[in-house]
Design an enzyme around this catalytic site. Structure first.
Site, PDB file in Angstrom:
ATOM      1  N   CYS A   1      -8.610  18.332  -5.055  1.00 50.42           N
ATOM      2  CA  CYS A   1      -9.465  19.510  -4.973  1.00 50.42           C
ATOM      3  C   CYS A   1      -8.654  20.674  -5.517  1.00 50.42           C
ATOM      4  O   CYS A   1      -7.505  20.852  -5.136  1.00 50.42           O
ATOM      5  CB  CYS A   1      -9.858  19.802  -3.529  1.00 50.42           C
ATOM      6  SG  CYS A   1     -10.823  18.494  -2.778  1.00 50.42           S
TER       7      CYS A   1
ATOM      8  N   SER B   1       0.855  -1.184   0.000  1.00 52.20           N
ATOM      9  CA  SER B   1       0.000   0.000   0.000  1.00 52.20           C
ATOM     10  C   SER B   1       0.889   1.232   0.000  1.00 52.20           C
ATOM     11  O   SER B   1       1.868   1.289   0.744  1.00 52.20           O
ATOM     12  CB  SER B   1      -0.909   0.038   1.231  1.00 52.20           C
ATOM     13  OG  SER B   1      -1.904  -0.948   1.142  1.00 52.20           O
TER      14      SER B   1
ATOM     15  N   GLU C   1      -3.873  18.910  -1.946  1.00 53.22           N
ATOM     16  CA  GLU C   1      -5.153  18.877  -2.643  1.00 53.22           C
ATOM     17  C   GLU C   1      -6.015  17.674  -2.257  1.00 53.22           C
ATOM     18  O   GLU C   1      -7.190  17.656  -2.541  1.00 53.22           O
ATOM     19  CB  GLU C   1      -4.923  18.873  -4.161  1.00 53.22           C
ATOM     20  CG  GLU C   1      -4.177  20.076  -4.683  1.00 53.22           C
ATOM     21  CD  GLU C   1      -2.656  19.998  -4.515  1.00 53.22           C
ATOM     22  OE1 GLU C   1      -1.990  20.982  -4.861  1.00 53.22           O
ATOM     23  OE2 GLU C   1      -2.136  18.968  -4.033  1.00 53.22           O
ATOM     24  N   SER C   2      -5.466  16.624  -1.668  1.00 59.81           N
ATOM     25  CA  SER C   2      -6.187  15.453  -1.161  1.00 59.81           C
ATOM     26  C   SER C   2      -5.252  14.254  -1.058  1.00 59.81           C
ATOM     27  O   SER C   2      -4.423  14.212  -0.178  1.00 59.81           O
ATOM     28  CB  SER C   2      -7.437  15.120  -1.971  1.00 59.81           C
ATOM     29  OG  SER C   2      -8.228  14.207  -1.228  1.00 59.81           O
TER      30      SER C   2
ATOM     31  N   HIS D   1      -3.054   0.306  -3.838  1.00 58.48           N
ATOM     32  CA  HIS D   1      -3.051  -0.919  -3.036  1.00 58.48           C
ATOM     33  C   HIS D   1      -2.932  -2.114  -3.974  1.00 58.48           C
ATOM     34  O   HIS D   1      -3.639  -2.177  -4.985  1.00 58.48           O
ATOM     35  CB  HIS D   1      -4.343  -1.051  -2.224  1.00 58.48           C
ATOM     36  CG  HIS D   1      -4.623   0.126  -1.353  1.00 58.48           C
ATOM     37  ND1 HIS D   1      -3.938   0.368  -0.181  1.00 58.48           N
ATOM     38  CD2 HIS D   1      -5.505   1.144  -1.489  1.00 58.48           C
ATOM     39  CE1 HIS D   1      -4.397   1.473   0.370  1.00 58.48           C
ATOM     40  NE2 HIS D   1      -5.344   1.969  -0.407  1.00 58.48           N
TER      41      HIS D   1
END
Length: 128
Positions: free
Chosen positions: A96, A68, A75-76, A81
């Site tokens: 975003c 992972s 921005e996020s 995974h």
């Protein structure tokens, strides 16, 4: 009690772009290479004009082990995974803001991992 948010202008609008998907039949050596996968995610951050806050990766052993990688960006996030047993991965790129390009990040990672097939989905998560 929740507070209602009112956006005063176009500049106040949240622009949420979400690209996510499933990657099938990836080379097992790539699927288990934690450093390669982390490097791909970090390069995708650059390509998509995102601002990295921190990146972490983990390798999980066992029959259903995998890797992972999470990149927290201003921005996020980008999350990748993998599952060894299925030669399978999921990829999630959410941003975003007007300037970032999650599709470019998704495309870069898919092209680097060369799955035999993949699915891609798009969601507009903007405020208006």
């Amino acid at each position: 009690m929740s507070e209602q948010v009112t956006f005063q202008s176009h500049e106040d609008r949240i622009v949420g772009k979400h690209v996510f998907g499933n990657l099938y039949d990836i080379d097992p050596e790539d699927l288990n290479n934690e450093q390669l996968l982390k490097d791909l995610v970090l390069k995708a951050v650059e390509i998509a004009h995102m601002n990295l806050v921190e990146a972490k990766s983990w390798s999980f052993g066992g029959k259903k082990g995998g890797v992972s990688v999470i990149a927290l960006i201003e921005e996020s996030h980008i999350a990748l995974h993998t599952w060894n047993e299925y030669n399978y991965a999921t990829l999630d790129v959410y941003t975003c803001g007007e300037d970032s390009d999650p599709q470019a990040a998704f495309k870069f990672i898919v092209e680097a991992l060369k799955p035999r097939r993949y699915q891609v989905f798009f969601a507009d998560r903007s405020s208006s």
